[in-house]
Enzyme design. Sequence first.
Site, PDB file in Angstrom:
ATOM      1  N   GLY B 326     -62.201  55.191  41.222  1.00 20.14           N
ATOM      2  CA  GLY B 326     -60.751  55.278  40.793  1.00 20.14           C
ATOM      3  C   GLY B 326     -59.704  54.670  41.931  1.00 20.14           C
ATOM      4  CB  SER B 327     -56.138  53.888  42.292  1.00 20.37           C
ATOM      5  OG  SER B 327     -56.201  54.458  41.293  1.00 20.37           O
ATOM      6  CB  THR B 328     -60.289  52.938  45.871  1.00 13.34           C
ATOM      7  OG1 THR B 328     -60.988  52.598  45.342  1.00 13.34           O
ATOM      8  CG2 THR B 328     -60.036  53.595  46.543  1.00 13.34           C
TER       9      THR B 328
END
Lengths: 380, 626
Positions: B326-328
């Site tokens: 994801g956005s990590t």
Amino acid sequence: MALATTDDWGPNQQRPIRSLLSGDLRLNVDPVLLLTILAISGMGFVVLYSAVGESGSLLLRQAVRCAAGLCAFLVMAQIPPRYLRVWSPWLFCGVFGLLLLVMIDGEVGKGAQRWLSLGIVSFQPSELMKLAVPLMVAWFMHDRPLPPTLSQLSVLLMIVLVPAMLIARQPDLGTALLVVAAGGLTILLTGISKRMIGGVTLAGLICAPIAWQFMLDYQRARVLTFLNPESDPLGAGYNIIQSKIAIGSGGVFGKGWLNGTQAHLEFLPERSTDFIFAVMAEEFGLMGVLLLLAGYLVLVGRGLYIAIDAQDTFTRLLAGSLSLTFFVYVFVNAGMVSGLLPIVGVPLPLVSAGGTSMVTLMAGFGMLAAISGHRKLLAQ
Amino acid sequence: MREQQLFQSRVIACAIAVLLLTGALVGRLVQLQVVDTRHFAELSEGNRIRTAPLSPTRGLIFDRNGLLVAENVPTWQLVAVPEEIDDLDGVLNELQQLDLLAGADREELMRLVRSRHGFERVTLGNLSESQAARFAVRRHRFPGIDIQEGLVRYYPFGNAVAHAVGYVGSISTDDLETIDRGEYAATSQIGKTGIERRYESILHGAVGYRQQEVNAQGRVLLDPVAAEAGDSQRGLLMRWPTPGKHLILSFDMRLQLAGARAMQTLRGAAVAIDPRNGDLLALVSTPAFDPNRFAAGLSRDDFVALSTDPDNPLFNRALAGRYPPGSTIKPMLGLAALHHESVIPHEDHYCGGHFSLPGSTHRYRDWRPEGHGPMNLHSAIVESCDVYFYQLAVELGIDNLGMSLKAFGFGSETGLDISGEVAGLVPSREWKRQRFSNPSDQVWFPGETVIAGIGQGYTQVTPLQLAHAAAALAARGKRFRPRLLVATEDAVGGGYEQIEPVELAAVPVDDESHWQIVQDAMIGVTNEPRGSGRTAMLGTPYTVAGKTGTAQVFSVGQDEEYDEETVDERLRDHGLYLAFAPAEAPEIAVAVVVENGGGGARSAAPVARAILDAWFETENDGAGYD
């Protein structure tokens, strides 16, 4: 069932296999071989009964194995050697395939991948290799003039060493060495020159340090303990020390049946299998073991006689190598138990409890009987 | 015939050899049985000495502060001496009727007893006090079965360390294959997973032996171990076992417990790493199991129940769980874009809530439907703007994108010193060509690059890899191989051996200032008003740099809305969070994944907060939890 001797065949000269098929149930057995085998097995039962602590059920299990061995003997003795010769390469390839199969998908028994499960029975393909390798060597030379040329010799060495290396990787060093012995003795009998013998031996010596690298820790420990058993009296040297005490304390006439203190007080390890020779030496003394060794010599002598009398290269080589390999088993086991050789897991033939080796051993003697019977037929 | 003569001469030579060797054998027998027989007879007469193995004490395991996490406690063990048992099946039946074997696997027990021989004693299981008493009064009925005092492994923190330390269990027939049987002659347990397995050879120690004096019936008369001091030992030989070494692990029980507590009702994993040396400070995977049950002997039924539990407690999610990041990964991609000069840091791009590739009408949506407005690299990381990163991924290209993720350690095992790690996946054109057989599937689509920009699609990472990457972000590209073992200590004598950290290839950057840009943005995530990870980190006395992430478990159709209430719980988004602190001089980096937890800010960040608080030892006043 009457055990007919080969002399009973008379003038009709039927091949044994045909006589079986036609319902004429006359069996081809070599009486010298069979009677000596039965005598040795009989001695084995007596010693085993003492070694297993007078347990009837274990003795019964051994009796079942003996019966299976006897069947193998009788079946093999009826197969004419020329059939055996035709089957040899197929047998070798088949066993080799099984060996590869075991490596990929072997059932694990006693800490090594060597068992193949076939429904109820599981067996060790490496055990069959002890027969398949000499058969293959004999087959390879059967239509070639002896002695083999250098290039033929290298093929023979491959036939012996490749399966042996697979078995050593299982890891089963004992069986691998016996396969090498079986194949090596067959090659020796082909009459290779002394220079070639010297060359192969030299190569072997050079390879020894390399083999050392491939050995597992416990295998190295065995070799090291053999060189100096007293160095580790609490650990690995214990077995050899206890077994020497058992043999030595037996003296000339032994302590008497069921009276061996080493065996019965459990000082002796593996007393029903690899170390049963020590039980015999303790309870029956030097006289007992000399009798046993004499029995073994009769078998080896009869086998070599059959080999010299055999009619073609294949049967000659096969008979010679089967007899000599059998002697190697005896010598390695007795030598290890009495401290002459390192501890290699080799049972005492026809006497030790258990072992798939009983069947292959008896099948080998069956082949010897077949060779001897076949020769008689030709001679008539 | 010449051939026959040749053969005959060989056979005769061999026959002579046979006779000579037999002669040697007979000579040896004569030497033993005639010449030296008196010597051996004396030895045999006096042979009342039996050798028995002594088990070494297994090394203890400590956390970084010296807290005991695995110890040995006394117990009663039921043991069998295979040589003395005639009817194994019957004996086991009777023992089972007395309820002494619990639910142990009968077949495995049979195999085990049969595969051991000689003096080796086989441990059948551990007994409770009452079971031991029940057996003791019936002992005479069971020749070859005995009870003995033994030590059994005990993990005081139970579940909390299950996935980090692992557990020991009874030696199985499979284990016998790989061990030196002599060394384990007196040992009943062996490391099965985790640290216990990885460092088995260090923990186990070396076996000892003692000689016991026995009478003619084999009963023990004198045992040097039991003999009182000053008692005559009549020259009995004895070699004490060498106890196994103690292990000092890198993790901190305070963090481990804080993480386990925060994740108690959640499925997922949390990993904390010291970015200065790769030390694992916490390794939590939930749900977990009680390793003590394995050490005490787990019945077959219980094991089946554990291994078929739908929540899969035996699965080590921290090492083997594969999740979309994801956005990590946005900070890492931002750095890559700077490195490849795909973005100008302060240039604004307008985010209108969706993104389309040139010449396509397909809309890639932002998590905020109304859009973020004008965005530069800093604000795009702070607010986790998807549209900005769609664009960035396209500019960067999938090859550069993949390469930069690999530089952070994704797509390969990090090399942690316990087994079970998986490599995860960083997709590339090449990978897709090999992965799929159908030619139409082998093509890399531009759209796949777009979603790779927000860590969706094929990309899979493990929580351990995320923590490792967070540590690399914290240390400005410096990477260390993650590790649990930091030192070993001799059980006696106190010899101490420190293990040096191993540095890995650093993340390449052209300009050190790039790190500052990315770190500042991560500080913004937790500290700026519009930061996506702000609430969970309110009121920390230390500065946290973080990044939230939300990973889709299933894809929402083009015109559908994702509604958490209506979606099956197992299909809800995974929440992710990574952080390091203090931002100015990082001591700890954390990554948290909460399966089906919804957004990372809400589910994963509080777990990270709990672990960070434990590290900086601040009381949690509840701020950030609503």
